[in-house]
Write a protein that holds these residues in place. Structure first.
Motif, short mmCIF file in Angstrom:
data_model
loop_
_atom_site.label_atom_id
_atom_site.label_comp_id
_atom_site.label_asym_id
_atom_site.label_seq_id
_atom_site.Cartn_x
_atom_site.Cartn_y
_atom_site.Cartn_z
N ARG A 97 4.95 -1.74 -5.37
CA ARG A 97 3.99 -0.72 -4.92
C ARG A 97 2.87 -0.53 -5.94
N GLU A 125 0.81 -1.22 0.00
CA GLU A 125 0.00 0.00 0.00
C GLU A 125 0.84 1.26 0.00
N SER A 126 2.02 1.21 0.60
CA SER A 126 2.90 2.38 0.61
C SER A 126 4.34 1.93 0.76
N LEU A 127 5.25 2.72 0.21
CA LEU A 127 6.67 2.40 0.32
C LEU A 127 7.14 2.54 1.76
N SER A 128 6.73 3.62 2.41
CA SER A 128 7.25 3.91 3.75
C SER A 128 6.95 2.81 4.75
N LEU A 171 9.38 9.82 -0.42
CA LEU A 171 8.53 8.62 -0.36
C LEU A 171 7.06 9.00 -0.46
N GLU A 172 6.68 10.05 0.25
CA GLU A 172 5.28 10.49 0.21
C GLU A 172 4.90 10.92 -1.21
N ASP A 188 4.59 7.81 -3.39
CA ASP A 188 3.37 7.07 -3.04
C ASP A 188 2.11 7.75 -3.59
N SER A 189 2.19 9.06 -3.81
CA SER A 189 1.01 9.78 -4.29
C SER A 189 0.78 9.62 -5.79
#
Length: 340
Positions: free
Chosen positions: A339, A266-269, A296-297, A300-301
């Protein structure tokens, strides 16, 4: 691939380094005192860890003092023993045979502290014989740590706010993982320490790392161990290192999609392990953890894999001068492929 230190390789180097340092130290002496040990190697951290081992051996011996006739737990006796230790610490005298295992352990610990600080502290805190900790015990350890102290300092701050005097190992590791997620300071530059070691025994850091992928998580979370699938045997052929352009190739992307179809994240972080975070911040983002978090944010977006890769190729790779065939870039791109 993720950088994980190989125990065997670390032990081999530590043994060779200890052999040389010990040989030099005992050329004209049969025994070393405390001042000799503080100058034993060019790396101060190793010397302090030798002293630490001596101190904790002493503490272990004192804790075993039992008698049907004397109360060793009386405060005045404890105070006298502490004073005795101060005197003894000024009168260290150790021969080659007894120094050797202490020096080798100190060298191994220092390599972990320099190259994998999370591993060092995690293994220290979860020692098999240690069921609980006190703030004073952690403070005692901090006295001997000169490299990457921030993690332990922040852990101590958290422990001082705990209501219990004795903190379980499980709770300590939980707090430690919280500290790691919150700390903003990057790990220290490894190069000066590697150079100091290499002046005595040449060290190529890549020889200390394995090719396996692992991740650490807090005790409450069990993440799956994921390995990359091997290609079919009939397709055996020699290939060079993969580059970022390989990941942009349509056929390669299709293969990765097939491999990880059931493993989207769901997210890299949330799926970057603590070791990977240290590695990526140090090698790909100029030791800037805040930039790493923001990037990262932003990645992810993005809506698609192509958008994310385009962002990396257009903005981040040139800005941070990524070497596109490096192992760190390849590992980052492998995570990205899971991802989207």
């Amino acid at each position: 691939m993720e950088s994980k230190l190989k125990e065997e390789a670390v032990s081999q180097y530590s043994s060779a380094f200890s052999d040389k340092m010990q040989s030099q130290a005992f050329q004209q002496k049969e025994k070393l005192n405390g001042q000799d040990i503080l100058g034993l190697t060019p790396l101060k951290q190793i010397n302090l860890f030798v002293i630490k081992e001596l101190f904790f051996h002493w503490k272990s011996e004192v804790e075993q003092l039992k008698s049907p006739y004397f109360n060793y737990q009386a405060e005045e006796v404890k105070s006298a023993l502490a004073s005795f230790m101060d005197v003894v610490s000024q009168n260290i005298l150790i021969n080659k045979h007894h120094l050797r295992p202490l020096l080798e352990k100190a060298t191994k610990d220092t390599l972990y502290l320099v190259l994998a600080p999370y591993d060092y502290f995690y293994l220290l805190l979860t020692h098999a014989n240690k069921q609980s900790w006190t703030v004073s015990e952690l403070e005692e350890i901090l006295k001997y740590v000169r490299i990457n102290r921030t993690l332990l300092e922040r852990l101590l701050d958290k422990c001082r706010h705990e209501t219990l005097h004795i903190i379980s190992t499980e709770r300590i590791t939980e707090l430690f993982n919280q500290v790691f997620e919150q700390v903003q300071e990057p790990p220290e530059d490894t190069e000066p320490y590697i150079q100091q070691l290499s002046q005595e025994v040449p060290l190529q850091t890549e020889t200390l790392f394995s090719n396996t992928t692992t991740s650490y998580s807090s005790p409450q979370v069990n993440e799956p161990y994921i390995t990359q699938e091997e290609p079919p045997k009939e397709e055996k052929k020699e290939e060079g290192p993969r580059t970022l352009n390989d990941y942009l190739n349509k056929s390669d992307r299709s293969t990765l999609a097939d491999m990880h179809q059931q493993r989207k994240i769901e997210s890299l972080s949330s799926h970057i392990s603590v070791n990977q975070k240290f590695m990526f911040v140090r090698e790909l983002f100029n030791n800037d953890p805040e930039a790493f978090r923001q990037i990262l944010e932003e990645i992810d977006s993005q809506n698609t894999y192509a958008e994310a890769v385009g962002l990396i190729r257009r903005d981040f790779a040139p800005q941070y001068q990524w070497k596109m065939d490096s192992e760190e870039v390849m590992e980052f791109m492998e995570l990205l492929s899971k991802r989207f």
